[in-house]
Enzyme design. Structure first.
Site, PDB file in Angstrom:
ATOM      1  N   ARG A 113       0.882  -1.419  -0.154  1.00 17.73           N
ATOM      2  CA  ARG A 113       0.088  -0.027   0.081  1.00 17.73           C
ATOM      3  C   ARG A 113       0.954   1.114  -0.006  1.00 17.73           C
ATOM      4  NH1 ARG A 113      -5.393  -1.342   1.888  1.00 17.73           N
ATOM      5  NH2 ARG A 113      -5.778  -3.263   0.987  1.00 17.73           N
TER       6      ARG A 113
ATOM      7  N   HIS B 202      -0.563  -4.554   5.439  1.00 14.42           N
ATOM      8  CA  HIS B 202      -0.418  -3.254   6.135  1.00 14.42           C
ATOM      9  C   HIS B 202       0.818  -3.671   7.297  1.00 14.42           C
ATOM     10  CE1 HIS B 202      -4.307  -0.959   5.291  1.00 14.42           C
ATOM     11  NE2 HIS B 202      -3.449  -0.207   4.633  1.00 14.42           N
TER      12      HIS B 202
ATOM     13  N   CYS C 265      -6.647  -1.618  13.481  1.00 17.76           N
ATOM     14  CA  CYS C 265      -7.250  -1.028  12.092  1.00 17.76           C
ATOM     15  C   CYS C 265      -8.633   0.066  12.516  1.00 17.76           C
ATOM     16  CB  CYS C 265      -7.611  -2.034  11.137  1.00 17.76           C
ATOM     17  SG  CYS C 265      -6.635  -3.226  10.631  1.00 17.76           S
TER      18      CYS C 265
HETATM   19  N1  ARG Z   1     -10.378  -3.524   3.792  1.00 14.21           N
HETATM   20  C1  ARG Z   1      -9.624  -2.657   4.371  1.00 14.21           C
HETATM   21  C2  ARG Z   1      -8.566  -2.496   3.357  1.00 14.21           C
HETATM   22  O1  ARG Z   1      -8.198  -3.481   2.711  1.00 14.21           O
HETATM   23  C3  ARG Z   1      -8.921  -3.047   5.791  1.00 14.21           C
HETATM   24  C4  ARG Z   1      -8.215  -1.983   6.508  1.00 14.21           C
HETATM   25  C5  ARG Z   1      -7.374  -2.582   7.564  1.00 14.21           C
HETATM   26  N2  ARG Z   1      -6.666  -1.400   8.180  1.00 14.21           N
HETATM   27  C6  ARG Z   1      -5.538  -1.819   8.568  1.00 14.21           C
HETATM   28  N3  ARG Z   1      -4.977  -0.703   9.387  1.00 14.21           N
HETATM   29  N4  ARG Z   1      -4.856  -2.765   8.402  1.00 14.21           N
HETATM   30  O2  ARG Z   1      -7.946  -1.407   2.832  1.00 14.21           O
END
Ligand code: ARG
Length: 269
Positions: free
Chosen positions: A140, A169, A263
């Site tokens: 990401r 993440h 999250c």
């Molecule tokens: N569905 C979200 C995504 O894929 C989940 C985010 C989870 N957040 C985190 N801090 N890991 O972006």
């Protein structure tokens, strides 16, 4: 271990899962064909907030917006250090509109918000340790965003490369226990990044793939209490051996979206 850990009161920002759903798949945990129990999700989330408050933490909430099912994952919207708000630019087009709503909340609360030019998903990948920012990349948040974060926050930003798509993440593979230590799953990182973590945190609590798959690393610590998925039993026991107090909070419905306790929680520092 007999030392007694001290908790520090925190200020958290959250977003109620009123419009929470799994409608698209942007990480390996998400399957739009597997239904989410919305009522259960809401109960689980309310329990998290109740537990935070019961432990002396302040919780503020952003108003959820229809059509933004992942907005409940407040951690991804910014990384705030010393009152400086480093905003977000989401990788997935589906999530991009979330940033604006969080930015508006911060502006109304009196903060100025820096909007990154490169993809950056807040505390999902930018983790404040008390001395510097550990910054994930690979799935990401980009290296370019790490540079922007360092320039804006004025703290060293240490890049770490994530290699396992289940731990897309940084906050799914590592969490900060207190100002001195972290807990992480080494194999989620590239060999070089693993070495960096070993040098920075020689006494870290190491986790297994099983701990990570049961959402044990998506935890929030106040220095003493570790708000942790009850599924991560083995890791909770290990943390207790290190003098921390595990506080289980079940967010199983959110695991279906690839998210957990951390999250859903952004810390305002
Ligand atoms: N569905 C979200 C995504 O894929 C989940 C985010 C989870 N957040 C985190 N801090 N890991 O972006």
């Amino acid at each position: 271990m007999s030392e007694s850990r001290e908790s520090r009161p925190r200020r958290f920002l959250v977003c109620e899962p009123r419009h929470f759903a799994v409608q698209y798949a942007i990480n390996p945990w998400m399957n739009p064909d597997r239904p989410v129990d919305v009522d259960l999700a809401r109960e689980q989330w309310q329990e998290l907030i109740r537990v935070y408050r019961a432990h002396g933490h302040t919780v503020d909430a952003v108003e959820p917006v229809p059509g933004l099912p992942d907005m409940v994952f407040a951690a991804n919207a910014a990384c705030v250090v010393g009152g400086r708000v480093f905003g977000s630019l989401f990788h997935a087009p589906e999530r991009r509109p979330e940033s604006l709503h969080y930015d508006t909340w911060f502006k109304t609360a009196g903060y100025t918000v820096y909007r990154p030019e490169a993809v950056s998903e807040g505390e999902g990948d930018l983790v404040w340790t008390g001395r510097y920012v550990l910054a994930g990349t690979g799935f990401r948040t980009t290296r370019e965003a790490h540079r922007e974060a360092q320039e804006f926050l004025g703290h060293p930003v240490i890049g770490l490369t994530l290699v396992d798509p289940y731990f897309y993440h940084l906050d799914t593979a590592l969490f900060v226990l207190d100002d001195a230590n972290v807990c992480y799953y080494p194999e989620a990182f590239s060999p070089g990044s693993r070495e960096v973590l070993r040098r920075l945190f020689p006494d870290a609590v190491e986790a297994t793939r099983e701990d990570a798959m049961s959402w044990g690393l998506n935890s929030v610590s106040d220095g003493r209490h570790v708000f942790i998925a009850p599924q991560a039993e083995a890791l909770s026991a290990r943390l207790a051996d290190h003098g921390y107090v595990p506080v289980p909070v079940d967010l199983s419905e959110f695991h279906k979206a690839g998210g957990g306790i951390k999250c859903c929680t952004q810390e305002i520092r």
